[in-house]
Design an enzyme around this catalytic site. Structure first.
Site, PDB file in Angstrom:
ATOM      1  CE  LYS A 173      11.321  -5.276  -5.860  1.00  0.00           C
ATOM      2  NZ  LYS A 173      11.025  -6.089  -4.452  1.00  0.00           N
ATOM      3  CD  GLU A 246       0.079   6.431  -3.115  1.00  0.00           C
ATOM      4  OE1 GLU A 246      -0.529   6.501  -1.779  1.00  0.00           O
ATOM      5  OE2 GLU A 246      -0.614   7.140  -3.763  1.00  0.00           O
ATOM      6  CB  CYS A 280       1.230   3.406   4.912  1.00  0.00           C
ATOM      7  SG  CYS A 280      -0.293   3.001   4.269  1.00  0.00           S
ATOM      8  CD  GLU A 376       5.608   4.295   8.156  1.00  0.00           C
ATOM      9  OE1 GLU A 376       6.967   4.146   7.548  1.00  0.00           O
ATOM     10  OE2 GLU A 376       4.802   4.128   7.474  1.00  0.00           O
TER      11      GLU A 376
HETATM   12  P1  NAD Z   1      10.530  -0.526   1.393  1.00  0.00           P
HETATM   13  O1  NAD Z   1      10.998   1.024   0.682  1.00  0.00           O
HETATM   14  O2  NAD Z   1      11.822  -1.225   1.962  1.00  0.00           O
HETATM   15  O3  NAD Z   1      10.626  -1.390   0.100  1.00  0.00           O
HETATM   16  C1  NAD Z   1       9.362  -1.318  -0.974  1.00  0.00           C
HETATM   17  C2  NAD Z   1       9.856  -1.880  -2.146  1.00  0.00           C
HETATM   18  O4  NAD Z   1      10.865  -1.235  -2.788  1.00  0.00           O
HETATM   19  C3  NAD Z   1      10.196  -3.399  -2.026  1.00  0.00           C
HETATM   20  O5  NAD Z   1       9.476  -4.076  -3.208  1.00  0.00           O
HETATM   21  C4  NAD Z   1      11.549  -3.344  -2.372  1.00  0.00           C
HETATM   22  O6  NAD Z   1      12.352  -4.507  -2.541  1.00  0.00           O
HETATM   23  C5  NAD Z   1      11.827  -2.236  -3.252  1.00  0.00           C
HETATM   24  N1  NAD Z   1      13.240  -1.753  -3.200  1.00  0.00           N
HETATM   25  C6  NAD Z   1      14.051  -1.344  -2.314  1.00  0.00           C
HETATM   26  N2  NAD Z   1      15.096  -0.868  -2.768  1.00  0.00           N
HETATM   27  C7  NAD Z   1      14.687  -0.505  -4.057  1.00  0.00           C
HETATM   28  C8  NAD Z   1      15.539   0.284  -4.983  1.00  0.00           C
HETATM   29  N3  NAD Z   1      16.774   1.083  -4.701  1.00  0.00           N
HETATM   30  N4  NAD Z   1      14.933   0.796  -6.104  1.00  0.00           N
HETATM   31  C9  NAD Z   1      13.600   0.075  -6.223  1.00  0.00           C
HETATM   32  N5  NAD Z   1      12.904  -0.550  -5.550  1.00  0.00           N
HETATM   33  C10 NAD Z   1      13.532  -0.849  -4.310  1.00  0.00           C
HETATM   34  O7  NAD Z   1       9.435  -0.590   1.831  1.00  0.00           O
HETATM   35  P2  NAD Z   1       8.736  -1.773   2.953  1.00  0.00           P
HETATM   36  O8  NAD Z   1       9.648  -2.292   4.172  1.00  0.00           O
HETATM   37  O9  NAD Z   1       8.635  -3.074   2.055  1.00  0.00           O
HETATM   38  O10 NAD Z   1       7.152  -1.309   3.129  1.00  0.00           O
HETATM   39  C11 NAD Z   1       7.241  -0.394   4.283  1.00  0.00           C
HETATM   40  C12 NAD Z   1       6.935   1.053   4.086  1.00  0.00           C
HETATM   41  O11 NAD Z   1       5.876   1.095   3.088  1.00  0.00           O
HETATM   42  C13 NAD Z   1       6.447   1.843   5.282  1.00  0.00           C
HETATM   43  O12 NAD Z   1       7.196   3.126   5.261  1.00  0.00           O
HETATM   44  C14 NAD Z   1       5.038   1.957   4.858  1.00  0.00           C
HETATM   45  O13 NAD Z   1       4.378   3.202   5.660  1.00  0.00           O
HETATM   46  C15 NAD Z   1       5.231   2.298   3.500  1.00  0.00           C
HETATM   47  N6  NAD Z   1       3.776   1.959   2.894  1.00  0.00           N
HETATM   48  C16 NAD Z   1       2.869   2.984   2.585  1.00  0.00           C
HETATM   49  C17 NAD Z   1       1.859   2.871   1.703  1.00  0.00           C
HETATM   50  C18 NAD Z   1       1.032   3.811   1.116  1.00  0.00           C
HETATM   51  O14 NAD Z   1       0.063   3.594   0.600  1.00  0.00           O
HETATM   52  N7  NAD Z   1       1.394   5.079   1.324  1.00  0.00           N
HETATM   53  C19 NAD Z   1       1.193   1.609   2.073  1.00  0.00           C
HETATM   54  C20 NAD Z   1       1.898   0.455   2.395  1.00  0.00           C
HETATM   55  C21 NAD Z   1       3.120   0.830   3.050  1.00  0.00           C
END
Ligand code: NAD
Length: 523
Positions: A173, A246, A280, A376
Site C-alpha cells: 500500500k 521505520e 527521515c 521533525e
Molecule cells: P504517514 O504515517 O502519514 O503515512 C505512511 C503510510 O501509512 C501511508 O501510506 C498512509 O496512507 C498510511 N496510513 C495512514 N494511516 C494509516 C492507518 N491507520 N493504518 C495503516 N496505514 C495508514 O507518513 P508520511 O507522511 O507518508 O511519511 C512521512 C513520515 O515517514 C515521516 O515521519 C518520516 O520521517 C517517516 N519516514 C521514515 C523512514 C524510515 O525509514 N525510518 C523513511 C521515510 C519516511
C-alpha cells in the site's frame, strides 16, 4: 433516470485520489482507491500464491527479479520522470535515491541470500552429546508493506523485493500522496511477469492502510510517521502479528574542532536539503563546536546560496515540497523558533509563484525547547546549534526522542568511531552522511521513537522470516538419560545438578552417564 443513477452505487460513488502537481498545481489525474474488499481479495490472492512462491528455489525467484531489473534498466529514465512528476524531486534524485536502489540491492542479495539463508549447523553442546543442532529461516507468509511519499519508490520496492527473495508474497500500500509512483510500481510488477497474487498494489489512504492491517497478513512492514506507526502497531497487537516500524528522525550532525570544514559544509547542505529536507535521515540538528563555528558558518552560507531551486526538468538541486501540508509544518516551526529567539539567517518563506516551493532556510541560535529542535520538520530547513565541544553535542544529540541516523565529522577517525559508538541511533557515519542508507550491506532502522526492526543487509531477509531451530538425534542411544523412570535416578540427578552448578564438569558428566545407565536398566 440519469446514466449516473443506473450505475451500481459503489461504482457511482467510488472514491478517488485526486493528484495535483507539487511543481505547478496542475491536475495530474485521478486514481481509484482500493476498498476494504479489494484489500481482502489481494491478501487472499497472496495467501493462495504463497506456497508455490515459497517452494521456488532462490535462483528461480531471482529470475523474476532480474526481469524486473531489466525493465527498470531499460525504462529507468522515463520512470525517473514519473517519480519526479509525482514528487517534484530533481530527476537526478529520482535516479540516485529511488531507482538505483534496484540494481544495488538485487546484486547484493544475489550474493548474500544463499549464504544468509543456508541452514547453519551449531557447535555441539556438552550435555547434548548425541544431538546435532541447526538454525534455518522460513518465510512468514503474506507481508503487508505500507510506505510513505518521500521516497515512494525505494521505500516500497526494497521491502517488497526483500520479502519476495525471502519467499513471501506481498501486498503493497503506497502513499496516497504519490499515486503516480504507486501505479508505476504496479506496472513494473505486472511487466516482470510475477505469478498472480505474488505482489499486489492497493492504492488508497489511511483507510486502505488500516484495512490491510486488519486483513489476514503475517507481518506488517510500516514506514511512516510515529502517529500512524502507533495505529499500525495497535492493529498488529489485536492478532497479534509482528510489525516493523521505520519511523521519523531528527538526525544530528556533529562538526568537531578538527573537522575538514569544506567537506563538512558541503555535506551538511546536501544532507539537509536533499529531497527538499523531506527525509527521515535529513540533517535536522547541526551541532557545531565553538572553536570552528564562525568559519564553518561562512562556508555553510556560501553552499546554501549555491542551491538551485526549481522544477525537476530545469536541472534543479532542490524541488518543491511534495506534500502541501508540509508548508504549514515548516512555517509553524519557523514561527515558533523566531518567537523563542532563533535567527532566520537565510530563507524562511514560501517562494513566489505556483507550486509548493520553499526557500532553503538556515536557522541559527536554535535551542532545545524549540519545536524546530524537538519535532521533525521535514522541510528545507537547517537548524544550527552552537556547542562548547563535542561532548556537549553528543549529550544533546542523545537527549532526544528520535534516533535514526547521525554523523560525526573529525579528522581523528578513532575519536570519530568512539563518538559514533556512543550516539543513540540505528546508524552513524564518520565524515559521511545519508549514503549509509544506500549501502545494501548495512542494516537500517531506528532506536527510540524512530522505530524498531532492521532491514537491508542479511537482516533485510530475516526481517521477513521466522527463525527455526532444528535438533537431530541419529538415534544411536536407545534411551535418553532424562527419560522415565525417575525413581532410581534421583541421587544421580542431584550429583549432575550440584557439580554442574559448581562448575565441575567432569564430575557432572559422570553423574549424567550414571543416569543414562539407570534409565537403560529400568527395573
Ligand atoms: P504517514 O504515517 O502519514 O503515512 C505512511 C503510510 O501509512 C501511508 O501510506 C498512509 O496512507 C498510511 N496510513 C495512514 N494511516 C494509516 C492507518 N491507520 N493504518 C495503516 N496505514 C495508514 O507518513 P508520511 O507522511 O507518508 O511519511 C512521512 C513520515 O515517514 C515521516 O515521519 C518520516 O520521517 C517517516 N519516514 C521514515 C523512514 C524510515 O525509514 N525510518 C523513511 C521515510 C519516511
Amino acid at each position: 433516470m440519469s446514466a449516473q443513477a443506473t450505475q451500481a452505487p459503489h461504482l457511482a460513488e467510488a472514491p478517488r485520489i485526486e493528484k495535483f502537481s507539487p511543481v505547478d498545481g496542475s491536475h495530474l489525474g485521478d486514481f481509484p482507491i482500493s476498498s476494504a474488499d479489494d484489500v481482502e481479495r489481494a491478501v487472499a490472492a497472496a495467501r493462495t500464491a504463497f506456497p508455490a512462491w515459497r517452494d521456488l528455489s532462490l535462483n528461480q525467484r531471482f529470475e523474476y527479479l532480474e526481469r524486473l531489473r531489466e525493465i527498470v534498466s531499460s525504462d529507468g529514465e522515463s520512470f525517473a520522470k514519473t517519480i519526479s512528476e509525482d514528487t517534484g524531486k530533481p530527476l537526478l534524485d529520482s535516479l540516485l535515491t529511488e531507482l538505483m536502489s534496484i540494481p544495488l540491492f538485487i546484486d547484493y542479495y544475489r550474493k548474500e541470500a544463499p549464504r544468509a539463508l543456508k541452514r547453519r549447523k551449531l557447535s555441539r553442546q556438552l550435555f547434548f552429546p548425541t544431538k546435532t543442532s541447526y538454525v534455518e529461516h522460513a518465510p512468514m507468509g503474506v507481508i503487508a508493506v505500507i510506505s510513505p511519499w518521500n521516497f515512494p519508490f525505494q521505500l516500497s520496492m526494497i521491502p517488497v523485493l526483500s520479502a519476495l527473495i525471502a519467499g513471501n508474497t506481498v501486498v503493497l500500500k503506497p502513499s496516497e500522496v504519490t499515486p503516480l509512483t504507486g501505479e508505476l510500481m504496479r506496472e513494473i510488477f505486472e511487466r516482470a511477469g510475477l505469478p498472480a497474487g505474488v505482489v499486489s498494489v492497493v492504492q488508497g489512504d489511511g483507510a486502505t492502510g488500516a484495512a490491510l492491517c486488519r486483513a489476514d497478513v503475517d507481518k506488517i512492514f510500516f514506514t511512516g510517521s510515529v502517529a500512524t506507526g502507533r495505529k499500525v502497531m495497535a492493529a498488529a497487537a489485536e492478532k497479534p502479528i509482528p510489525v516493523e516500524l521505520e519511523l521519523g528522525g531528527k538526525d544530528a550532525m556533529i562538526v568537531c574542532h578538527d573537522a575538514n570544514l569544506d567537506r563538512a559544509a558541503r555535506a551538511a547542505v546536501w544532507g539537509g536539503f536533499l529531497n527538499c529536507g523531506q527525509m527521515c535521515i535529513s540533517v535536522e540538528r547541526l551541532f557545531v563546536v565553538e572553536a570552528v563555528y564562525d568559519a564553518f558558518l561562512e562556508k555553510l552560507k556560501t553552499e546554501i546560496e549555491r542551491i538551485r531551486v526549481g522544477a525537476p526538468d530545469e536541472g534543479s538541486d532542490m524541488g518543491p515540497l511534495t506534500f502541501g501540508a508540509q508548508m504549514g509544518t515548516v512555517a509553524r516551526h519557523l514561527q515558533d523558533a523566531r518567537e523563542r529567539g532563533a535567527t532566520i539567517a537565510m530563507g524562511g518563506r514560501p517562494m513566489e509563484g505556483p507550486g509548493q516551493f520553499f526557500e532553503p532556510t538556515l536557522v541559527l541560535d536554535v535551542t532545545e525547547e524549540m519545536e524546530i529542535y524537538r519535532d521533525e520538520t521535514f522541510g528545507p530547513v537547517l537548524p544550527v546549534i552552537r556547542v562548547a565541544d563535542e561532548e556537549e553535542a553528543l549529550r544533546m544529540a542523545n537527549n532526544h526522542q528520535y534516533g535514526l541516523t547521525g554523523s560525526v565529522w573529525t579528522r581523528d577517525v578513532s575519536r570519530g568511531l568512539a563518538l559514533a559508538s556512543r550516539m543513540e541511533s540505528g546508524q552513524c557515519s564518520v565524515n559521511d552522511l545519508v549514503l549509509s542508507v544506500g549501502n545494501p550491506a548495512l542494516p537500517f532502522g531506528g532506536v527510540k521513537r524512530s522505530g524498531f526492526g532492521r532491514y537491508h543487509g542479511p537482516e533485510g531477509l530475516y526481517a521477513f522470516m521466522n527463525q527455526k531451530a532444528i535438533m537431530v538425534d541419529r538415534g544411536l542411544l536407545e534411551v535418553e538419560p532424562f527419560w522415565y523412570p525417575y525413581a532410581p535416578k534421583y541421587e544421580a540427578m542431584l550429583g549432575t545438578f550440584r557439580n554442574l552448578m559448581g562448575g565441575k564438569m567432569v564430575r557432572a558428566l559422570s553423574h549424567f552417564y550414571e543416569m543414562h545407565k539407570l534409565t537403560k536398566k529400568r527395573p
